[in-house]
Design a protein around this motif. Structure first.
Motif, mmCIF file in Angstrom:
data_model
loop_
_atom_site.group_PDB
_atom_site.id
_atom_site.type_symbol
_atom_site.label_atom_id
_atom_site.label_comp_id
_atom_site.label_asym_id
_atom_site.label_seq_id
_atom_site.Cartn_x
_atom_site.Cartn_y
_atom_site.Cartn_z
ATOM 1 N N UNK A 471 0.827 -1.211 0.000
ATOM 2 C CA UNK A 471 0.000 0.000 0.000
ATOM 3 C C UNK A 471 0.856 1.254 0.000
ATOM 4 N N UNK A 472 1.954 1.255 0.766
ATOM 5 C CA UNK A 472 2.823 2.429 0.833
ATOM 6 C C UNK A 472 3.588 2.662 -0.473
ATOM 7 N N UNK A 473 3.887 1.580 -1.201
ATOM 8 C CA UNK A 473 4.668 1.725 -2.434
ATOM 9 C C UNK A 473 3.809 1.961 -3.664
ATOM 10 N N UNK A 474 2.506 1.631 -3.605
ATOM 11 C CA UNK A 474 1.679 1.632 -4.798
ATOM 12 C C UNK A 474 1.720 2.929 -5.586
ATOM 13 N N UNK A 475 1.364 4.043 -4.948
ATOM 14 C CA UNK A 475 1.303 5.320 -5.668
ATOM 15 C C UNK A 475 2.686 5.770 -6.109
ATOM 16 N N UNK A 476 3.723 5.474 -5.335
ATOM 17 C CA UNK A 476 5.087 5.858 -5.710
ATOM 18 C C UNK A 476 5.507 5.163 -6.998
ATOM 19 N N UNK A 477 5.114 3.892 -7.140
ATOM 20 C CA UNK A 477 5.418 3.153 -8.366
ATOM 21 C C UNK A 477 4.599 3.686 -9.529
ATOM 22 N N UNK A 478 3.290 3.852 -9.333
ATOM 23 C CA UNK A 478 2.425 4.340 -10.414
ATOM 24 C C UNK A 478 2.858 5.740 -10.855
ATOM 25 N N UNK A 479 3.287 6.572 -9.905
ATOM 26 C CA UNK A 479 3.723 7.933 -10.219
ATOM 27 C C UNK A 479 5.031 7.974 -11.007
ATOM 28 N N UNK A 480 5.741 6.842 -11.095
ATOM 29 C CA UNK A 480 7.004 6.816 -11.838
ATOM 30 C C UNK A 480 8.183 7.323 -11.033
ATOM 31 N N UNK A 481 8.111 7.229 -9.709
ATOM 32 C CA UNK A 481 9.142 7.814 -8.851
ATOM 33 C C UNK A 481 10.151 6.799 -8.335
ATOM 34 N N UNK A 482 9.922 5.519 -8.586
ATOM 35 C CA UNK A 482 10.675 4.461 -7.900
ATOM 36 C C UNK A 482 11.844 3.943 -8.734
ATOM 37 N N UNK A 483 13.061 4.160 -8.225
ATOM 38 C CA UNK A 483 14.255 3.546 -8.813
ATOM 39 C C UNK A 483 14.734 2.360 -7.980
ATOM 40 N N UNK A 484 14.061 2.113 -6.872
ATOM 41 C CA UNK A 484 14.430 0.972 -6.055
ATOM 42 C C UNK A 484 13.685 0.982 -4.740
ATOM 43 N N UNK A 485 13.768 -0.153 -4.037
ATOM 44 C CA UNK A 485 13.107 -0.300 -2.741
ATOM 45 C C UNK A 485 14.067 -0.958 -1.767
ATOM 46 N N UNK A 486 14.098 -0.426 -0.557
ATOM 47 C CA UNK A 486 14.802 -1.048 0.565
ATOM 48 C C UNK A 486 13.731 -1.338 1.608
ATOM 49 N N UNK A 487 13.328 -2.583 1.676
ATOM 50 C CA UNK A 487 12.263 -2.997 2.587
ATOM 51 C C UNK A 487 12.911 -3.691 3.789
ATOM 52 N N UNK A 488 12.626 -3.175 4.974
ATOM 53 C CA UNK A 488 13.246 -3.730 6.183
ATOM 54 C C UNK A 488 12.190 -3.901 7.263
ATOM 55 N N UNK A 489 12.142 -5.104 7.819
ATOM 56 C CA UNK A 489 11.250 -5.367 8.945
ATOM 57 C C UNK A 489 12.095 -5.563 10.187
ATOM 58 N N UNK A 490 11.982 -4.642 11.131
ATOM 59 C CA UNK A 490 12.803 -4.662 12.342
ATOM 60 C C UNK A 490 12.398 -5.838 13.239
ATOM 61 N N UNK A 491 13.374 -6.545 13.724
ATOM 62 C CA UNK A 491 13.110 -7.716 14.546
ATOM 63 C C UNK A 491 13.324 -8.989 13.761
ATOM 64 N N UNK A 492 13.125 -10.123 14.408
ATOM 65 C CA UNK A 492 13.413 -11.415 13.778
ATOM 66 C C UNK A 492 12.168 -12.232 13.478
#
Length: 613
Positions: A471-492
């Motif tokens: 959901x957070x990435x959807x509009x950024x991708x559609x808008x043409x703004x995304x050259x990459x993603x760093x997805x991090x989930x804190x914890x194990x």
């Protein structure tokens, strides 16, 4: 529209039984039964499961007059058991069925692509303006009597456009375009307004998230031009099952919800209908957390076009930016450097955990394919360190910064250093708005550094991570703004490998990088002509290792050939227990017994050289 600050679009109120939508009412959640509509008991029991899971509307397929009339019994049985949830009749091909259904359902969905026009045949037709006007008059002649019945019975309607079932008439004049989908809808809406019938909801869907989002944006713009404010039903058709279905739905629906668009949603999963409800609920609840967020001051870049976005122009730094595919950077802040062969990140962010001869106060990002050696190691600065260490000799540098960190001094430094990749960070309640603000600031300043979005979470359930990050990435991708993603989930709680797979899944759902087979599979309904879930499982088991193929798995022909038009291969229900196989839009083999069809599909893929062991 404010692209940086969240507020819900103000839509008309529409009354659907005892559960109105639009206006100030909550965003409603719904699903659709996959039982046979003539089986009253099965429909009632499944409707109850949907309602008890939190569904606020229940839709049932309504193929013919008999099914429409049986809605009376289904409705009565539910009411007798204390369930007041509105029922929605789903009608295709037959206006008479819609007229009967309007007597017994609280809402009737009609499809402009086949309400009056013949079923789609992919034929190119030629119309003069006069002939086209006559076709519109045919719509009026059939549609207005239906509206009158709805008025008399206080029945709402949904005008539901599907990318997969645009009429040949619309296709011939507008092509297979968002503009054609919008016009297909507007033809019917204009008649509603003319007839002063305002109890109308709109949906405009596709299995391709980019087409779906851009078309809804365009529809809202067109409605505003014509002083309309009908509420929106959002959904990604044929999203599939499992993590693919969740990511694809959250990306497409979430991109619109995050802009305040949408009054009811349906997450279409190839699973039990009641399984859709918790996913939809999580998505809506997550987006609504940004209501009343601190204001984000930002200025829209003049070159940005919301309804026809193009990729932001950037310089290429190594394999990041320019015309290259967006990259995946994976955080490895512990000693776990394991990666998957299929979902191997392009880079690993190791923080300060690299060996000696490195500055201890800055982080490092390494090439995931060849990470040993200084030539594959790149410094990761914060904005203060960038100014201090801008002379660093690395051929690629990474700047971690928030929107507020992008001050004049930093921008002056970026002008001198095009080798800097920007990694955008945000802990704002509306991180989409802040990320957009940063991207628009770069455009306004003429800075062409590539932009990677750092999405940080602390989830314990993989599904929650999938829904929120998509959901957070959807509009950024559609808008043409995304050259990459760093997805991090804190914890194990969630493995690094699953986080990496989610990042690749998001890029694939946004149609900007393909890493695996894509399955365009419908959720099933009373029209489905075979066991959908077990068939999907069998097809996936045989083809999941293939990279880059699109395979359509459709229960019937309503959206079958159309929605999977960009699929490489299609598996479509043709009759009870009978399957037709497609290559692109061409039907290759008809009426194959279901028990042989999966093997025949694999043979077809092999015969065309697209299968590898």
């Amino acid at each position: 529209m404010n692209y940086f600050n969240y507020s819900r679009r103000q839509a008309n109120e529409v009354y659907v039984g005892a559960t109105p939508m639009g206006g100030a009412y909550p965003i409603r959640i719904q699903s659709m039964t996959n039982t046979v509509t003539m089986d009253t008991e099965a429909c009632v029991e499944q409707a109850k499961r949907i309602i008890e899971a939190g569904g606020e509307y229940v839709r049932l397929t309504t193929q013919g007059v008999r099914e429409a009339e049986n809605l009376q019994h289904i409705n009565a049985s539910l009411r007798a058991q204390g369930y007041q949830t509105p029922l929605v009749a789903d009608v295709h091909f037959n206006p008479k069925v819609a007229e009967v259904a309007a007597l017994y359902a609280e809402k009737v969905r009609i499809n402009p692509g086949n309400y009056v026009d013949a079923a789609r045949t992919f034929k190119q037709l030629e119309y003069t303006d006069e002939e086209y006007a006559k076709e519109i008059q045919k719509i009026r002649d059939r549609f207005i009597p239906f509206l009158n019945i709805c008025k008399e019975n206080h029945t709402a309607i949904r005008i539901g456009v599907n990318h997969g079932s645009l009429s040949d008439r619309i296709m011939s004049r507008y092509g297979d375009t968002p503009e054609g989908m919008v016009e297909s809808c507007m033809e019917f809406l204009r008649i509603c307004v003319e007839q002063n019938f305002m109890n109308v909801v709109i949906s405009i869907k596709a299995s391709n998230t980019v087409i779906m989002v851009r078309t809804v944006r365009l529809l809202v713009e067109q409605m505003e031009k014509e002083n309309m404010a009908f509420p929106l039903h959002l959904g990604v058709t044929e999203a599939g099952d499992g993590e693919d279905g969740r990511i694809k739905s959250a990306l497409g629906i979430g991109a619109l919800l995050c802009d305040g668009l949408g009054d009811t949603i349906r997450v279409s999963l190839s699973e039990a209908p009641e399984a859709e409800i918790p996913v939809a609920r999580k998505l809506v609840d997550y987006v609504l957390k940004r209501e009343g967020h601190p204001y984000i001051p930002a200025t829209e870049a003049p070159e940005f076009n919301y309804t026809h976005p193009s990729r932001r122009e950037t310089v290429a730094i190594g394999n990041i930016g320019g015309d290259q595919l967006p990259v995946v950077i994976s955080a490895r802040l512990n000693n776990d450097l394991e990666v998957s062969e299929q979902f191997k990140p392009d880079y690993l962010y190791c923080g300060q955990r690299l060996p000696e001869n490195r500055r201890a106060d800055i982080g490092y990002i390494v090439d995931a394919c060849a990470w040993e050696g200084s030539e594959h190691t790149y410094p990761a600065f914060n904005y203060q360190q960038l100014i201090e260490l801008h002379h660093h000799p690395a051929k690629m540098k990474f700047l971690f910064t928030s929107y507020l960190g992008l001050n004049e001094e930093v921008m002056a430094c970026l002008r001198l250093h095009p080798e800097v990749v920007i990694v955008a960070q945000s802990n704002h309640y509306n991180r989409l708005g802040e990320f957009r603000a940063l991207a628009h600031q770069l455009m306004n300043q003429g800075l062409k550094n590539p932009l990677v979005f750092f999405q940080l979470y602390q989830e314990t359930e993989t599904e929650d991570l999938q829904i929120k990050s998509a959901a957070d990435m959807g509009a950024l991708i559609i808008d043409g703004l995304c050259d990459g993603i760093l997805l991090y989930n804190h914890g194990n709680q969630i493995s690094n490998l699953k986080v990496d797979e989610t990042a690749f899944g998001i890029l694939q759902a946004g149609r900007i990088r393909t890493s695996k087979t894509e399955y365009i599979s419908c959720p099933g309904c009373g029209r489905t002509l075979y066991d959908l879930e077990s068939t999907i499982a069998r097809i996936k088991a045989a083809t999941a290792h293939l990279k880059g193929l699109k395979i359509g798995i459709m229960g019937c022909i309503v959206n079958g050939p159309g929605e999977m038009a960009d699929a490489d291969y299609g598996y479509v229900g043709a009759g009870r227990g009978k399957i037709s196989l497609y290559k692109k839009k061409e039907c290759i083999e008809k009426n194959i017994p279901e028990e042989q069809a999966v093997e025949k599909l694999i043979e077809l893929i092999k015969a065309n050289g697209d299968y590898k062991d």
